[in-house]
Structures are given as structure tokens and as C-alpha cells.
Write a protein that holds these residues in place. Structure first.
Motif, PDB file in Angstrom:
ATOM      1  N   VAL A 104       0.866  -1.185   0.000  1.00 11.70           N
ATOM      2  CA  VAL A 104       0.000   0.000   0.000  1.00 11.70           C
ATOM      3  C   VAL A 104       0.903   1.236   0.000  1.00 11.70           C
ATOM      4  CG1 VAL A 104      -1.717   1.321   1.302  1.00 11.70           C
ATOM      5  CG2 VAL A 104      -1.857  -1.180   1.235  1.00 11.70           C
ATOM      6  N   ARG A 117      -5.732   4.147  -6.196  1.00 11.12           N
ATOM      7  CA  ARG A 117      -7.061   3.771  -5.703  1.00 11.12           C
ATOM      8  C   ARG A 117      -7.037   3.547  -4.192  1.00 11.12           C
ATOM      9  NH1 ARG A 117      -7.900  -1.138  -4.077  1.00 11.12           N
ATOM     10  NH2 ARG A 117      -6.382  -2.763  -4.468  1.00 11.12           N
ATOM     11  N   ARG A 118      -5.866   3.195  -3.662  1.00  9.26           N
ATOM     12  CA  ARG A 118      -5.711   2.888  -2.232  1.00  9.26           C
ATOM     13  C   ARG A 118      -4.379   3.459  -1.774  1.00  9.26           C
ATOM     14  NH1 ARG A 118      -4.703  -2.889   0.675  1.00  9.26           N
ATOM     15  NH2 ARG A 118      -6.148  -2.486   2.377  1.00  9.26           N
ATOM     16  N   ALA A 132      -6.546   7.285   5.425  1.00  8.37           N
ATOM     17  CA  ALA A 132      -6.550   6.090   4.577  1.00  8.37           C
ATOM     18  C   ALA A 132      -7.674   6.189   3.553  1.00  8.37           C
ATOM     19  CB  ALA A 132      -6.735   4.839   5.434  1.00  8.37           C
ATOM     20  N   TRP A 133      -7.308   6.133   2.280  1.00  7.56           N
ATOM     21  CA  TRP A 133      -8.262   6.156   1.169  1.00  7.56           C
ATOM     22  C   TRP A 133      -8.360   4.755   0.574  1.00  7.56           C
ATOM     23  CZ3 TRP A 133      -5.199  10.296   2.238  1.00  7.56           C
ATOM     24  CH2 TRP A 133      -5.703  11.585   2.077  1.00  7.56           C
ATOM     25  N   ASP A 134      -9.546   4.392   0.120  1.00  5.68           N
ATOM     26  CA  ASP A 134      -9.712   3.133  -0.604  1.00  5.68           C
ATOM     27  C   ASP A 134     -10.952   3.238  -1.479  1.00  5.68           C
ATOM     28  OD1 ASP A 134      -9.266   0.479  -1.469  1.00  5.68           O
ATOM     29  OD2 ASP A 134      -8.568  -0.098   0.521  1.00  5.68           O
ATOM     30  N   GLU A 135     -11.249   2.166  -2.225  1.00  7.27           N
ATOM     31  CA  GLU A 135     -12.350   2.208  -3.196  1.00  7.27           C
ATOM     32  C   GLU A 135     -13.731   2.153  -2.562  1.00  7.27           C
ATOM     33  OE1 GLU A 135     -11.560  -0.811  -6.118  1.00  7.27           O
ATOM     34  OE2 GLU A 135     -10.169   0.503  -7.164  1.00  7.27           O
ATOM     35  N   ASP A 187     -13.480  -0.908   2.795  1.00  7.44           N
ATOM     36  CA  ASP A 187     -12.043  -1.091   2.577  1.00  7.44           C
ATOM     37  C   ASP A 187     -11.239   0.038   3.227  1.00  7.44           C
ATOM     38  OD1 ASP A 187     -12.476  -3.453   1.197  1.00  7.44           O
ATOM     39  OD2 ASP A 187     -12.351  -2.500  -0.782  1.00  7.44           O
ATOM     40  N   ALA A 188     -11.740   1.269   3.152  1.00  6.43           N
ATOM     41  CA  ALA A 188     -11.059   2.389   3.801  1.00  6.43           C
ATOM     42  C   ALA A 188     -11.069   2.208   5.320  1.00  6.43           C
ATOM     43  CB  ALA A 188     -11.708   3.714   3.408  1.00  6.43           C
ATOM     44  N   LEU A 221      -8.489  -0.401   6.171  1.00  7.21           N
ATOM     45  CA  LEU A 221      -7.127   0.110   6.036  1.00  7.21           C
ATOM     46  C   LEU A 221      -6.747   0.989   7.225  1.00  7.21           C
ATOM     47  CD1 LEU A 221      -4.540   0.300   4.396  1.00  7.21           C
ATOM     48  CD2 LEU A 221      -5.632   2.079   2.990  1.00  7.21           C
ATOM     49  N   GLN A 281     -13.847  10.250  -2.731  1.00  8.28           N
ATOM     50  CA  GLN A 281     -13.336   8.898  -2.474  1.00  8.28           C
ATOM     51  C   GLN A 281     -13.479   8.580  -0.986  1.00  8.28           C
ATOM     52  OE1 GLN A 281      -9.262   8.437  -3.680  1.00  8.28           O
ATOM     53  NE2 GLN A 281      -9.295   6.228  -3.466  1.00  8.28           N
ATOM     54  N   ARG A 299     -12.669   7.784   2.675  1.00  9.72           N
ATOM     55  CA  ARG A 299     -11.475   8.060   3.464  1.00  9.72           C
ATOM     56  C   ARG A 299     -11.833   7.992   4.942  1.00  9.72           C
ATOM     57  NH1 ARG A 299      -8.705  13.988   3.490  1.00  9.72           N
ATOM     58  NH2 ARG A 299     -10.826  14.473   4.095  1.00  9.72           N
TER      59      ARG A 299
END
Length: 131
Positions: free
Chosen positions: A25, A37-38, A63-66, A70-71, A74, A113, A115
Motif C-alpha cells: 500500500v 485507488r488505495r 486512509a483512502w480506498d475504493e 475497505d477504507a 485500512l 473517495q 477516506r
């Protein structure tokens, strides 16, 4: 002459640690363009010297994710890794950390996105500057 104590770059120490533990990551101090994307961002937002030889920087971890889930996962992994960090990492002694603000949903206003964010204070030792 009194020795000079230089405090470590807490962002670099924590970003390097998370990068090594998060299995590919991207972890950085700035939001990249283009955005992956992550990814995880680490930034110093304050803190003070704890003793004459140690620092207690306050760090924001984002933390960013799709997806929202998922965020959340993370940031939870970042939270667990930082909470477990004790000992020497990247040549810097880390005594421990304290959570200042638990994970919070914080959608990115620019990209929408998913986060999450977390605030921690990490207690780390400085080093004597050789003069």
C-alpha cells in the motif's frame, strides 16, 4: 558545551514503518496526483517535546480506498500497527503511542473517495547531534 538533541522526522519514521507493514500500500506525506485507488497519508499536525531527549509528535493518518469498508479496514490496520509499535524502527527508538482521535469517516471533499482518519501521538527518542 551542552549537547544538541535532534528529534527525528516522525512523518518519515511512521510512513516508512507503515509502508513496510502494509504489503504494497503506498504510504506518503502528500496526496499524490494522480491518486492511487488505495493509499495512506501521514502528516504531522503538532505535538511537543516530551523530555529533553524525546519528542511526542501528533500525527494525522488518512486512509483512502475504493469502498467505505475497505477504507475502514485500512485505517484499522494502521491503528493496530501504530499501537503495537515499540522498539527501534528506522534507527529511531519508539517508546509507544497514544490515540488522540479514533477512526472517523472523512470522505475526501475533492474526489468523494472513501477516506477514514485517525490521530495519534507517538513518543520517540531524539539523537545527540555530533558537532
Amino acid at each position: 558545551m551542552k549537547p544538541l538533541i535532534v528529534m527525528p522526522d516522525a512523518v518519515a519514521v511512521i510512513a516508512d514503518y507503515l509502508r513496510s507493514e502494509l504489503g504494497g500500500v503506498p504510504v506518503m506525506s502528500r496526496v499524490p496526483n494522480p491518486r492511487p485507488r488505495r493509499f495512506v497519508q501521514v502528516s504531522r499536525v503538532g505535538g511537543t517535546a516530551r523530555t529533553v531527549v524525546s519528542d511526542a509528535p501528533m500525527l494525522d493518518i488518512h486512509a483512502w480506498d475504493e469502498t467505505d469498508a475497505d477504507a475502514a479496514d485500512l485505517i484499522a490496520m494502521c491503528r493496530a500497527l501504530i499501537a503495537a509499535l515499540r522498539g527501534v524502527t528506522g534507527g529511531v527508538t519508539v517508546y509507544g503511542s497514544a490515540e488522540v482521535g479514533g477512526p472517523q469517516w472523512l470522505p475526501d471533499p475533492d474526489s468523494s473517495q472513501p477516506r477514514y482518519a485517525l490521530a495519534v501521538q507517538v513518543h520517540m527518542r531524539g539523537r545527540v547531534l555530533e558537532r
